[in-house]
Design an enzyme around this catalytic site. Structure first.
Site, PDB file in Angstrom:
ATOM      1  N   ARG A  52       0.857  -1.205   0.000  1.00  0.00           N
ATOM      2  CA  ARG A  52       0.000   0.000   0.000  1.00  0.00           C
ATOM      3  C   ARG A  52       0.895   1.258   0.000  1.00  0.00           C
ATOM      4  O   ARG A  52       1.048   1.919  -1.011  1.00  0.00           O
ATOM      5  CB  ARG A  52      -0.951  -0.022   1.204  1.00  0.00           C
ATOM      6  N   ASP A  53       1.525   1.561   1.131  1.00  0.00           N
ATOM      7  CA  ASP A  53       2.345   2.779   1.231  1.00  0.00           C
ATOM      8  C   ASP A  53       3.483   2.725   0.213  1.00  0.00           C
ATOM      9  O   ASP A  53       3.877   3.743  -0.367  1.00  0.00           O
ATOM     10  CB  ASP A  53       2.915   2.897   2.659  1.00  0.00           C
ATOM     11  N   ASN A 100       9.099   4.287   4.081  1.00  0.00           N
ATOM     12  CA  ASN A 100       8.828   3.899   5.473  1.00  0.00           C
ATOM     13  C   ASN A 100      10.089   3.302   6.085  1.00  0.00           C
ATOM     14  O   ASN A 100      11.014   2.914   5.366  1.00  0.00           O
ATOM     15  CB  ASN A 100       7.766   2.795   5.509  1.00  0.00           C
ATOM     16  N   CYS A 130       3.934   9.159   0.634  1.00  0.00           N
ATOM     17  CA  CYS A 130       2.646   9.713   0.201  1.00  0.00           C
ATOM     18  C   CYS A 130       2.869  10.601  -1.013  1.00  0.00           C
ATOM     19  O   CYS A 130       3.630  11.565  -0.954  1.00  0.00           O
ATOM     20  CB  CYS A 130       2.028  10.526   1.340  1.00  0.00           C
TER      21      CYS A 130
HETATM   22  N1  COA Z   1     -12.823   4.727  -4.462  1.00  0.00           N
HETATM   23  C1  COA Z   1     -13.008   4.867  -5.795  1.00  0.00           C
HETATM   24  N2  COA Z   1     -13.426   5.996  -6.368  1.00  0.00           N
HETATM   25  C2  COA Z   1     -13.702   7.025  -5.564  1.00  0.00           C
HETATM   26  C3  COA Z   1     -13.546   6.948  -4.184  1.00  0.00           C
HETATM   27  C4  COA Z   1     -13.082   5.740  -3.633  1.00  0.00           C
HETATM   28  N3  COA Z   1     -12.884   5.595  -2.327  1.00  0.00           N
HETATM   29  N4  COA Z   1     -13.903   8.115  -3.650  1.00  0.00           N
HETATM   30  C5  COA Z   1     -14.265   8.922  -4.676  1.00  0.00           C
HETATM   31  N5  COA Z   1     -14.150   8.262  -5.833  1.00  0.00           N
HETATM   32  C6  COA Z   1     -14.433   8.763  -7.192  1.00  0.00           C
HETATM   33  C7  COA Z   1     -15.812   9.302  -7.299  1.00  0.00           C
HETATM   34  O1  COA Z   1     -16.713   8.267  -7.618  1.00  0.00           O
HETATM   35  C8  COA Z   1     -15.666  10.295  -8.431  1.00  0.00           C
HETATM   36  O2  COA Z   1     -15.578   9.596  -9.643  1.00  0.00           O
HETATM   37  P1  COA Z   1     -16.064  10.257 -11.043  1.00  0.00           P
HETATM   38  O3  COA Z   1     -15.108  11.383 -11.301  1.00  0.00           O
HETATM   39  O4  COA Z   1     -15.907   9.134 -12.018  1.00  0.00           O
HETATM   40  O5  COA Z   1     -17.463  10.705 -10.786  1.00  0.00           O
HETATM   41  C9  COA Z   1     -14.278  10.864  -8.183  1.00  0.00           C
HETATM   42  O6  COA Z   1     -13.576   9.857  -7.437  1.00  0.00           O
HETATM   43  C10 COA Z   1     -14.311  12.145  -7.402  1.00  0.00           C
HETATM   44  O7  COA Z   1     -15.081  11.954  -6.220  1.00  0.00           O
HETATM   45  P2  COA Z   1     -15.027  12.947  -4.994  1.00  0.00           P
HETATM   46  O8  COA Z   1     -15.834  12.398  -3.886  1.00  0.00           O
HETATM   47  O9  COA Z   1     -15.331  14.330  -5.472  1.00  0.00           O
HETATM   48  O10 COA Z   1     -13.510  12.812  -4.555  1.00  0.00           O
HETATM   49  P3  COA Z   1     -12.380  13.921  -4.539  1.00  0.00           P
HETATM   50  O11 COA Z   1     -11.967  14.261  -5.920  1.00  0.00           O
HETATM   51  O12 COA Z   1     -12.771  14.991  -3.603  1.00  0.00           O
HETATM   52  O13 COA Z   1     -11.187  13.061  -3.887  1.00  0.00           O
HETATM   53  C11 COA Z   1     -10.579  11.255  -2.407  1.00  0.00           C
HETATM   54  C12 COA Z   1     -11.278  12.586  -2.550  1.00  0.00           C
HETATM   55  C13 COA Z   1     -10.421  11.002  -0.936  1.00  0.00           C
HETATM   56  C14 COA Z   1     -11.412  10.173  -3.059  1.00  0.00           C
HETATM   57  C15 COA Z   1      -9.205  11.299  -3.131  1.00  0.00           C
HETATM   58  O14 COA Z   1      -8.541  12.472  -2.804  1.00  0.00           O
HETATM   59  C16 COA Z   1      -8.336  10.111  -2.753  1.00  0.00           C
HETATM   60  O15 COA Z   1      -8.645   8.984  -3.084  1.00  0.00           O
HETATM   61  N6  COA Z   1      -7.223  10.343  -2.032  1.00  0.00           N
HETATM   62  C17 COA Z   1      -6.367   9.279  -1.573  1.00  0.00           C
HETATM   63  C18 COA Z   1      -4.987   9.793  -1.394  1.00  0.00           C
HETATM   64  C19 COA Z   1      -4.067   8.734  -0.850  1.00  0.00           C
HETATM   65  O16 COA Z   1      -4.367   7.568  -0.784  1.00  0.00           O
HETATM   66  N7  COA Z   1      -2.874   9.170  -0.468  1.00  0.00           N
HETATM   67  C20 COA Z   1      -1.869   8.297   0.037  1.00  0.00           C
HETATM   68  C21 COA Z   1      -2.185   7.680   1.340  1.00  0.00           C
HETATM   69  S1  COA Z   1      -1.792   8.691   2.706  1.00  0.00           S
HETATM   70 ZN    ZN Z   2       3.123   6.295   5.425  1.00  0.00          ZN
END
Ligand code: COA
Ligand code: ZN
Length: 316
Positions: free
Chosen positions: A13-14, A247, A238
């Site tokens: 994952r990370d 890590n 990240c």
């Molecule tokens: N799994 C799959 N798709 C997801 C989702 C999830 N958990 N959450 C949102 N989406 C999709 C939505 O369905 C939407 O899809 P579309 O464009 O096809 O309609 C799109 O993503 C945008 O949705 P929204 O709720 O507006 O999300 P956002 O753009 O505000 O992003 C997160 C928010 C949290 C989903 C996104 O920033 C993210 O996944 N971040 C993870 C970062 C990460 O893992 N970093 C490293 C670990 S620390």
């Molecule tokens: Zn980490």
């Protein structure tokens, strides 16, 4: 022997989330299946995040459903929101590891959510998962410092811990997202958290960005922490935290604890064999030290002149 420590690997994952290239699904599954037989307590398999945000983990369902689960190993996944929770539940995970940031700026950069907005998502998730038997952990990014804002006040960390535990989170991971923590800070904060919430399950999660990773792990251990996230080979970081890198390395951490006579439950040789497969998988060298140097009980042949002299002595 002393009390058992719990080693939790987060490489798939990370680690894989920040790699330049996508690791094929079947390779991810094969790696996790090998890790499952090394004595790790927990494996963070993948994350159910937006595939646009984290394209490398867009195969989360396939990976989670494709692995051969070994009894006694817990399989967890990182989840940022309700949608991610639904996806995780459909794969019958053992644990959901909710992720939020302690700082507004990293929260917005990484998740498009402030801590307040994340907490609102989590409250909803805890309603959805009630009665499912799934363990709810929360990872608090930037606990020891934010790459945008700098210091996050300790009082703010305790406030967020209180609120997480109030809404029904069972465990919290204190994350040093970009290696800003120092051992004195770690020992103080971990001690305080354990003292205030003795029933909560705390995990320490360090990145070795500034070379303080193992020192921080030792500080957390001294404070009473017994669960550690670490990443095979020392992969990790990240993508939405500038300057993030690997890590602490799982095999280096296990090696250190074993040298100290502590019980990790991990078969270090099996772990090292598995770590040795990483460069072939991701196409570059990994930062882990023990893989390169060998364990501290490694011995070398004496210099040739010494061997010759000894042979001469025997002859005379
Ligand atoms: N799994 C799959 N798709 C997801 C989702 C999830 N958990 N959450 C949102 N989406 C999709 C939505 O369905 C939407 O899809 P579309 O464009 O096809 O309609 C799109 O993503 C945008 O949705 P929204 O709720 O507006 O999300 P956002 O753009 O505000 O992003 C997160 C928010 C949290 C989903 C996104 O920033 C993210 O996944 N971040 C993870 C970062 C990460 O893992 N970093 C490293 C670990 S620390
Ligand atoms: Zn980490």
């Amino acid at each position: 022997m002393s009390k058992r420590l719990y080693i939790q690997d987060v490489a798939t994952r990370d680690g894989f989330q920040i790699e330049a290239s996508f690791v094929p699904t079947e390779d991810k599954i094969a790696l996790i299946d090998r890790l499952s037989h090394t004595g790790l307590a927990k494996i963070e398999v993948t994350s159910f995040t937006s595939p646009k945000a984290i394209p490398n983990l867009r195969d989360a369902e396939e990976v989670m459903r494709g692995i051969a689960r070994v009894p006694g190993v817990e399989y967890t996944v990182l989840v940022p929101n309700v949608k991610g929770c639904e996806r995780a539940l459909s794969c019958e995970v053992d644990e959901i590891n909710l992720v939020m940031s302690a700082s507004d700026t990293h929260g917005l950069a990484n998740l498009r959510m402030t801590p307040e907005q994340s907490l609102a998502q989590f409250a909803e998730i805890i309603e959805v998962t009630r009665g499912s038997g799934v363990f709810i952990n929360a990872s608090l990014s930037t606990t020891f410092g934010c790459p945008f804002e700098g210091e996050v006040p300790e009082a703010r960390i305790y406030e967020l811990l209180q609120r997480l535990l109030e809404i029904g989170v069972q465990g919290v991971t204190l994350c040093d997202t970009t290696g800003m923590a120092d051992p004195a800070q770690v020992e103080r904060l971990c001690r305080e958290a354990l003292q205030r919430w003795p029933k909560a399950v705390f995990t320490a999660h360090f990145h070795n960005t500034r070379g303080m990773g193992l020192a921080n792990a030792l500080a957390a251990l001294n404070a009473g922490i017994d669960r550690f996230d670490a990443s095979l080979g020392g992969l990790g970081g990240c993508p939405y935290a500038p300057g993030a890198s690997g890590n602490i390395c799982t095999e280096d951490l296990v090696h250190m604890f074993q040298r100290m006579g502590l019980d990790t439950g991990v078969n270090l040789d099996a772990l090292l064999d598995t770590a040795a497969s990483l460069p072939g998988l991701i196409g570059h060298d990994v930062p882990g030290a023990i893989l390169k140097a060998g364990k501290a009980d490694r011995r070398y042949a004496k210099p040739k002149w010494m061997q010759d002299a000894e042979r001469e002595n025997i002859r005379h």
